[in-house]
Enzyme design. Structure first.
Site, PDB file in Angstrom:
ATOM      1  N   MET A   1      36.141  87.735  22.566  1.00 23.46           N
ATOM      2  CA  MET A   1      36.469  88.495  21.254  1.00 23.46           C
ATOM      3  C   MET A   1      36.854  87.731  20.171  1.00 23.46           C
ATOM      4  SD  MET A   1      38.272  92.127  22.459  1.00 23.46           S
ATOM      5  CE  MET A   1      37.255  93.652  23.237  1.00 23.46           C
TER       6      MET A   1
ATOM      7  N   HIS B   1      45.190  55.436  11.446  1.00 22.45           N
ATOM      8  CA  HIS B   1      46.708  55.185  11.514  1.00 22.45           C
ATOM      9  C   HIS B   1      47.441  55.342  10.098  1.00 22.45           C
ATOM     10  CE1 HIS B   1      50.393  53.639  13.169  1.00 22.45           C
ATOM     11  NE2 HIS B   1      50.578  53.065  12.069  1.00 22.45           N
TER      12      HIS B   1
END
Length: 482
Positions: free
Chosen positions: A327, A458
């Protein structure tokens, strides 16, 4: 009875089936509307994914002072204009819905729209497939797709029909923001609305019949989320709604605890969010002889063909909430692409993918999941072969910047092969952080290769995902990236 080449019941993902392939053919599309209005375009557009997320964003911004305080700032949310917010959101949603209906009903001469509830009729074991509307409009087609969706489940308790008792279909269109809201349910819809309304300043009381929230998720995430929810709004467990009565200008809800105690809550509104029911009963699926699962969903084969007495019927398809266990809108969209192909190329039909299905819950905090929970993994391959890693947001550089104290990312793998079995996340941007795991699982990448085979920026928050993968105890493949 008018005859068509294609008949579609449902204008959500079923609406996308009307491709240019059908330009020189006749198509009939039936839809009674979604939610409390006769809206075109299905649940997601009108009463589901899209408007709820448009409420999630301002609710998150309204919580800004909480985060600011951790970062040595003082901010204040001074006002919430709920009616203006509602009108802004639905002016966009309603315009898209109306535009979609106008396009199908007026601009496409080969498409007829039946804006009513319809029921299946006749023998559906072979074409032509027929339906009849509430007003008596009858249509038959060489191929039929059932995409009639689902609706909120309502408990059979006194007072459930009172004004002020809402489901997800109606609660976003209320006239005024409730000062006090009772939320019944502990699943994703209940938790999303509890997060929305508490963020906007409503006093929220959430009630669940079991102990804990989001019990379908991995136990570690369910437990962590329940703890956070208890910090952000009131949560009561092991209680069941028994009746609702009018009380002054609001409502009085009666709850019964697991030990038989009765308590009352006086609130402005009640939101019932205990699950969804597939609309098979509304279209007369059982009476038409279609196979149903115990939960009421249509039974289909791997090609999305509807089953009758265990056998698939050529040209009769179903997709979305009416047949899908998940669903989820992205699953319905995928199934619609598969069904569109199969309708247009019956000589080489394709199967739909029902694995590596992710989902996200846009509560506070946000959650996301894909694949197996740890318990499911243990049941599937045995405890000795399961490896897990729980990575705290706060143990990464960007987590430091956020002063995050609750975000967690859990990944599960097979310790013998490094195959990723599942991932479960709670915290900021959970639905985005999980995507590399979904990609790795979908394309068969082992955990080590997924972690080391690419650069991770990073110090982006995505390092939470990287570090979770690197923390798994899995074998390093030969010639593995460094």
């Amino acid at each position: 009875m008018a005859h068509y080449d294609l008949s579609i019941i449902g204008s959500g993902s079923g609406n996308s089936l009307v491709t240019p392939f059908w330009d020189d053919k006749r198509v009939v599309l039936a839809d009674k509307g979604s939610g409390s209005t006769a809206a075109f375009g299905g649940t997601c557009l009108n009463v589901g994914c899209i408007p709820t997320k448009m409420f999630v964003r301002p609710a998150a911004l309204a919580r800004g002072p909480e985060e600011a305080a951790r970062l040595n700032l003082t901010q204040e949310t001074t006002a919430v204009d709920f009616p203006a917010m509602r009108d802004r959101i639905f002016s966009r949603v309603d315009a898209i819905s109306a535009g979609g209906r106008h396009y199908r009903e007026v601009e496409l001469e080969h498409v007829d729209l039946v804006a009513e509830q319809v029921r299946l009729t006749g023998d559906l074991r072979q074409p032509p497939f027929a339906f009849v509307s509430d007003s008596g409009v009858r249509a038959e087609a060489d191929q039929l797709v059932i995409a009639a969706g689902s609706r909120p489940t309502l408990p059979q308790v006194p007072g459930i029909e009172l004004p002020g008792v809402h489901t997800s279909d109606s609660v976003m269109r209320i006239e005024q923001q409730p000062q006090k809201l009772l939320v019944i349910g502990g699943g994703y819809i209940a938790c999303e609305f509890a997060g929305i309304f508490s963020g906007l300043g409503t006093e929220v009381i959430q009630v669940n019949r079991s102990h804990g929230l989001m019990k379908a998720m991995d136990t570690e995430i369910s437990t962590a989320f329940s703890t956070e929810a208890e910090r952000n709004w009131t949560v009561h467990y092991e209680r069941t709604l028994s009746r609702i009565v009018e009380h002054g200008a609001g409502l009085r809800a009666e709850l019964v605890s697991s030990d038989g105690r009765v308590e009352h809550h006086d609130v402005d509104a009640v939101l019932v969010a205990i699950g969804r029911t597939p609309n098979t009963d509304l279209i007369g699926a059982a009476e038409a002889g279609l196979d149903l699962h115990p939960d009421g969903r249509l039974a289909v084969d791997e090609y999305q063909r509807v089953l009758i007495q265990g056998e698939p019927v050529a040209g009769l398809y179903a997709l979305g909430d009416i047949s899908s266990e998940a669903m989820l809108k992205h699953v319905a969209n995928h199934e619609a692409r598969v069904v569109a192909h199969n309708l247009e190329h019956p000589e080489r039909i394709r199967a739909s993918r029902q694995d590596v299905i992710p989902s996200a819950i846009f509560s506070f905090p946000e959650m996301a999941q894909v694949g197996l929970t740890e318990a499911q993994a243990v049941d599937t391959i045995g405890e000795d072969h399961v490896t897990t890693k729980v990575q705290n947001y706060g143990d990464t550089a960007y987590g430091w910047a956020m002063e995050d104290g609750h975000g967690i990312f859990k990944v599960i793998a097979d310790s013998r092969s490094g195959q990723i079995l599942g991932a479960h996340v709670m915290g900021y941007q959970a639905s985005n952080l999980i995507q590399p795991i979904i990609q790795a699982m979908s394309f068969g990448q082992d955990a080590y290769t997924a972690a080391r085979g690419q650069y991770w920026i990073h110090p982006a928050l995505m390092e939470v995902t990287e570090n979770a993968l690197l923390g798994l105890e899995v074998p390093i493949p030969e010639d593995a990236p460094l």
